[in-house]
Design a protein around this motif. Structure first.
Motif, PDB file in Angstrom:
ATOM      1  N   PHE A   1       0.825  -1.210   0.000  1.00 43.20           N
ATOM      2  CA  PHE A   1       0.000   0.000   0.000  1.00 43.20           C
ATOM      3  C   PHE A   1       0.860   1.262   0.000  1.00 43.20           C
ATOM      4  O   PHE A   1       0.577   2.215  -0.736  1.00 43.20           O
ATOM      5  CB  PHE A   1      -0.951  -0.010   1.208  1.00 43.20           C
ATOM      6  N   ARG A   2       1.899   1.283   0.815  1.00 43.70           N
ATOM      7  CA  ARG A   2       2.744   2.484   0.894  1.00 43.70           C
ATOM      8  C   ARG A   2       3.409   2.802  -0.438  1.00 43.70           C
ATOM      9  O   ARG A   2       3.348   3.941  -0.932  1.00 43.70           O
ATOM     10  CB  ARG A   2       3.830   2.282   1.959  1.00 43.70           C
ATOM     11  N   ASN A   3       4.053   1.793  -1.022  1.00 45.30           N
ATOM     12  CA  ASN A   3       4.808   2.043  -2.241  1.00 45.30           C
ATOM     13  C   ASN A   3       3.906   2.351  -3.431  1.00 45.30           C
ATOM     14  O   ASN A   3       4.249   3.192  -4.275  1.00 45.30           O
ATOM     15  CB  ASN A   3       5.705   0.852  -2.555  1.00 45.30           C
TER      16      ASN A   3
ATOM     17  N   LEU B   1       4.340   5.847  -5.414  1.00 42.42           N
ATOM     18  CA  LEU B   1       4.622   5.868  -6.847  1.00 42.42           C
ATOM     19  C   LEU B   1       3.519   6.567  -7.628  1.00 42.42           C
ATOM     20  O   LEU B   1       3.778   7.258  -8.618  1.00 42.42           O
ATOM     21  CB  LEU B   1       4.815   4.437  -7.354  1.00 42.42           C
ATOM     22  N   ILE B   2       2.280   6.392  -7.198  1.00 42.01           N
ATOM     23  CA  ILE B   2       1.151   7.055  -7.865  1.00 42.01           C
ATOM     24  C   ILE B   2       1.236   8.566  -7.704  1.00 42.01           C
ATOM     25  O   ILE B   2       1.058   9.334  -8.665  1.00 42.01           O
ATOM     26  CB  ILE B   2      -0.184   6.529  -7.307  1.00 42.01           C
ATOM     27  N   LEU B   3       1.545   9.012  -6.502  1.00 40.86           N
ATOM     28  CA  LEU B   3       1.478  10.449  -6.194  1.00 40.86           C
ATOM     29  C   LEU B   3       2.750  11.212  -6.522  1.00 40.86           C
ATOM     30  O   LEU B   3       2.681  12.402  -6.877  1.00 40.86           O
ATOM     31  CB  LEU B   3       1.154  10.630  -4.707  1.00 40.86           C
ATOM     32  N   TYR B   4       3.915  10.547  -6.406  1.00 43.08           N
ATOM     33  CA  TYR B   4       5.167  11.303  -6.449  1.00 43.08           C
ATOM     34  C   TYR B   4       6.097  10.908  -7.595  1.00 43.08           C
ATOM     35  O   TYR B   4       7.167  11.501  -7.726  1.00 43.08           O
ATOM     36  CB  TYR B   4       5.912  11.143  -5.122  1.00 43.08           C
ATOM     37  N   ARG B   5       5.727   9.943  -8.418  1.00 39.94           N
ATOM     38  CA  ARG B   5       6.572   9.564  -9.549  1.00 39.94           C
ATOM     39  C   ARG B   5       5.801   9.807 -10.832  1.00 39.94           C
ATOM     40  O   ARG B   5       5.022   8.964 -11.275  1.00 39.94           O
ATOM     41  CB  ARG B   5       7.004   8.098  -9.446  1.00 39.94           C
ATOM     42  N   SER B   6       6.016  10.961 -11.423  1.00 43.08           N
ATOM     43  CA  SER B   6       5.252  11.350 -12.613  1.00 43.08           C
ATOM     44  C   SER B   6       5.524  10.437 -13.800  1.00 43.08           C
ATOM     45  O   SER B   6       4.705  10.343 -14.715  1.00 43.08           O
ATOM     46  CB  SER B   6       5.574  12.797 -12.993  1.00 43.08           C
ATOM     47  N   TYR B   7       6.679   9.760 -13.805  1.00 43.94           N
ATOM     48  CA  TYR B   7       7.022   8.916 -14.941  1.00 43.94           C
ATOM     49  C   TYR B   7       6.331   7.554 -14.903  1.00 43.94           C
ATOM     50  O   TYR B   7       6.368   6.816 -15.885  1.00 43.94           O
ATOM     51  CB  TYR B   7       8.541   8.712 -15.014  1.00 43.94           C
ATOM     52  N   MET B   8       5.707   7.197 -13.800  1.00 47.51           N
ATOM     53  CA  MET B   8       4.990   5.923 -13.766  1.00 47.51           C
ATOM     54  C   MET B   8       3.774   6.005 -14.677  1.00 47.51           C
ATOM     55  O   MET B   8       3.038   6.999 -14.664  1.00 47.51           O
ATOM     56  CB  MET B   8       4.585   5.567 -12.340  1.00 47.51           C
ATOM     57  N   PRO B   9       3.520   4.983 -15.479  1.00 44.65           N
ATOM     58  CA  PRO B   9       2.435   5.037 -16.469  1.00 44.65           C
ATOM     59  C   PRO B   9       1.066   5.232 -15.819  1.00 44.65           C
ATOM     60  O   PRO B   9       0.770   4.654 -14.762  1.00 44.65           O
ATOM     61  CB  PRO B   9       2.517   3.674 -17.163  1.00 44.65           C
TER      62      PRO B   9
ATOM     63  N   GLY C   1       2.594   6.385   2.634  1.00 43.92           N
ATOM     64  CA  GLY C   1       2.600   6.598   1.196  1.00 43.92           C
ATOM     65  C   GLY C   1       2.126   7.986   0.817  1.00 43.92           C
ATOM     66  O   GLY C   1       2.684   8.624  -0.080  1.00 43.92           O
ATOM     67  N   LEU C   2       1.101   8.472   1.499  1.00 45.33           N
ATOM     68  CA  LEU C   2       0.595   9.824   1.237  1.00 45.33           C
ATOM     69  C   LEU C   2       1.657  10.878   1.514  1.00 45.33           C
ATOM     70  O   LEU C   2       1.682  11.934   0.876  1.00 45.33           O
ATOM     71  CB  LEU C   2      -0.639  10.089   2.095  1.00 45.33           C
ATOM     72  N   ARG C   3       2.561  10.591   2.461  1.00 49.22           N
ATOM     73  CA  ARG C   3       3.622  11.536   2.821  1.00 49.22           C
ATOM     74  C   ARG C   3       4.945  11.243   2.111  1.00 49.22           C
ATOM     75  O   ARG C   3       5.938  11.914   2.364  1.00 49.22           O
ATOM     76  CB  ARG C   3       3.839  11.512   4.334  1.00 49.22           C
ATOM     77  N   ASN C   4       4.936  10.220   1.228  1.00 54.55           N
ATOM     78  CA  ASN C   4       6.145   9.825   0.521  1.00 54.55           C
ATOM     79  C   ASN C   4       7.265   9.447   1.496  1.00 54.55           C
ATOM     80  O   ASN C   4       8.440   9.711   1.260  1.00 54.55           O
ATOM     81  CB  ASN C   4       6.625  10.946  -0.415  1.00 54.55           C
ATOM     82  N   ARG C   5       6.896   8.805   2.574  1.00 54.13           N
ATOM     83  CA  ARG C   5       7.853   8.378   3.580  1.00 54.13           C
ATOM     84  C   ARG C   5       8.307   6.975   3.224  1.00 54.13           C
ATOM     85  O   ARG C   5       7.586   6.003   3.452  1.00 54.13           O
ATOM     86  CB  ARG C   5       7.220   8.407   4.963  1.00 54.13           C
ATOM     87  N   LEU C   6       9.511   6.850   2.663  1.00 56.42           N
ATOM     88  CA  LEU C   6      10.017   5.583   2.166  1.00 56.42           C
ATOM     89  C   LEU C   6      11.103   5.020   3.080  1.00 56.42           C
ATOM     90  O   LEU C   6      11.339   5.550   4.165  1.00 56.42           O
ATOM     91  CB  LEU C   6      10.524   5.769   0.735  1.00 56.42           C
ATOM     92  N   GLY C   7      11.759   3.974   2.633  1.00 53.75           N
ATOM     93  CA  GLY C   7      12.798   3.332   3.434  1.00 53.75           C
ATOM     94  C   GLY C   7      12.218   2.162   4.212  1.00 53.75           C
ATOM     95  O   GLY C   7      11.093   1.720   3.998  1.00 53.75           O
ATOM     96  N   PRO C   8      13.002   1.614   5.162  1.00 54.86           N
ATOM     97  CA  PRO C   8      12.519   0.493   5.955  1.00 54.86           C
ATOM     98  C   PRO C   8      11.387   0.899   6.892  1.00 54.86           C
ATOM     99  O   PRO C   8      11.206   2.077   7.189  1.00 54.86           O
ATOM    100  CB  PRO C   8      13.764   0.066   6.743  1.00 54.86           C
ATOM    101  N   LEU C   9      10.647  -0.080   7.351  1.00 56.20           N
ATOM    102  CA  LEU C   9       9.572   0.170   8.311  1.00 56.20           C
ATOM    103  C   LEU C   9      10.204   0.379   9.671  1.00 56.20           C
ATOM    104  O   LEU C   9      10.871  -0.509  10.211  1.00 56.20           O
ATOM    105  CB  LEU C   9       8.618  -1.032   8.347  1.00 56.20           C
ATOM    106  N   CYS C  10      10.017   1.563  10.217  1.00 58.26           N
ATOM    107  CA  CYS C  10      10.638   1.911  11.504  1.00 58.26           C
ATOM    108  C   CYS C  10       9.614   1.817  12.632  1.00 58.26           C
ATOM    109  O   CYS C  10       8.450   2.082  12.431  1.00 58.26           O
ATOM    110  CB  CYS C  10      11.224   3.317  11.456  1.00 58.26           C
TER     111      CYS C  10
END
Length: 310
Positions: A248-250, A254-262, A301-310
């Motif tokens: 769900f996060r990724n 990718l939907i919100l912050y990666r404009s190049y995703m189809p 995901g809404l905040r574009n907070r990536l990396g490992p689950l902390c």
């Protein structure tokens, strides 16, 4: 593993090609994982990156002495582990790199088929980034079709024929990277940690002008997730709550912050959100934990907070 050595013949009489290698990612491996890795090492030079928390070099166990074993000491994610293994193979002069999960069954037919196809096409001037087989999931009882991205929707590509198919993404396990594309396309996105790592990389490869190829005459056994669940007559691959967090996060990031995703991929993932939420929550046997982790994944995901689950 040294590429200054001549090619080495394995027990089957097949020559181990020193210009191609493989990376296998371990995570809490069982004895069967060591057996598979040793079998693969008889076919091709191999790097094992162990993402098991607390793993150290002494835990290589019964791995073949030819295998390079790297203990991360923590779960650094599939993307970072693949990047580490690929860079080791590149440094040793490899031109192609196979990527495998610890439960993937590789064969000499698969390895030879992928290598011969990539090298033949590259020799003819085609820019190939990655090629891979079709996948048969014994739990779901299906061969997963290849996929192309249309403008508004994704289309399934039938697994037929004896010619490479131009497609838009492959799952990483069982695929073969053409390392001449690696520097231009870039490494796997370590921030994604695990899910959609392969999709995102293939999208970047296609944008850079490289081919992503499915080879329908090659089929590899590969299980996606845990025991599947049935909902409204359909079977769904199930995962742990930990994995569902990343799905769900990724997807959202990718939907919100990666404009190049189809756009077709984004729309497809959005449509799946409510179905996944219901299936993963109600059919998992641990609805509260699943719901909590999914909500956390949506929030991050809404905040574009990536990396490992902390």
């Amino acid at each position: 593993m040294s590429h200054a050595l001549p090619e080495e013949e394995n027990n089957s009489g097949r020559l181990r090609d020193p210009t191609a290698g493989a990376v296998v990612i371990f995570y809490r491996p069982d004895p069967a994982c060591f057996t598979r890795a040793n079998r693969l090492a008889s076919l091709i030079p191999l790097v094992v990156v162990d993402n098991t928390p607390g793993a150290n070099p002494a835990q290589r166990g019964q791995l073949d002495a030819r295998i390079e074993y790297v203990a991360s000491g923590k779960n650094e994610g599939i993307a970072a582990a693949l990047n580490r293994g690929v860079e080791m193979l590149r440094a040793q002069g490899c031109e192609q790199a196979f990527l495998f999960d610890q439960d993937s069954e590789a064969s000499a037919t698969l390895i030879d088929g992928l290598l011969n196809t990539i090298r033949s096409l590259v020799h003819r001037g085609q820019k190939v980034a990655i090629a891979g087989p079709a996948y048969h999931d014994s739990r779901l009882g299906t061969i997963t079709p290849f996929v192309r991205f249309g403008k508004w929707r994704m289309s399934r590509v039938p697994i037929t024929g004896q010619e490479p198919l131009e497609i838009d993404f492959l799952i990483s396990s069982g695929s073969c990277l053409n390392l001449s594309a690696w520097q231009e396309v870039g490494s796997m996105d370590a921030g994604l940690f695990i899910d959609f790592v392969d999709v995102e990389w293939c999208v970047r490869a296609r944008r850079a002008g490289y081919s992503v190829l499915g080879l329908p005459w090659l089929v590899m056994e590969h299980s996606l997730g845990d025991e599947p669940a049935t909902f409204l007559g359909r079977r769904f691959a199930m995962h742990s709550a930990f994995r569902h967090y990343f799905i769900f996060r990724n997807a959202l990031a990718l939907i919100l912050y990666r404009s190049y995703m189809p756009l077709s991929w984004k729309l497809s993932e959005l449509v799946k959100f409510p179905v996944r939420l219901v299936v993963y929550t109600l059919l998992s046997g641990e609805p509260r934990k699943q719901f909590s982790m999914i909500c956390r994944g949506i929030s991050d995901g809404l905040r574009n907070r990536l990396g490992p689950l902390c």
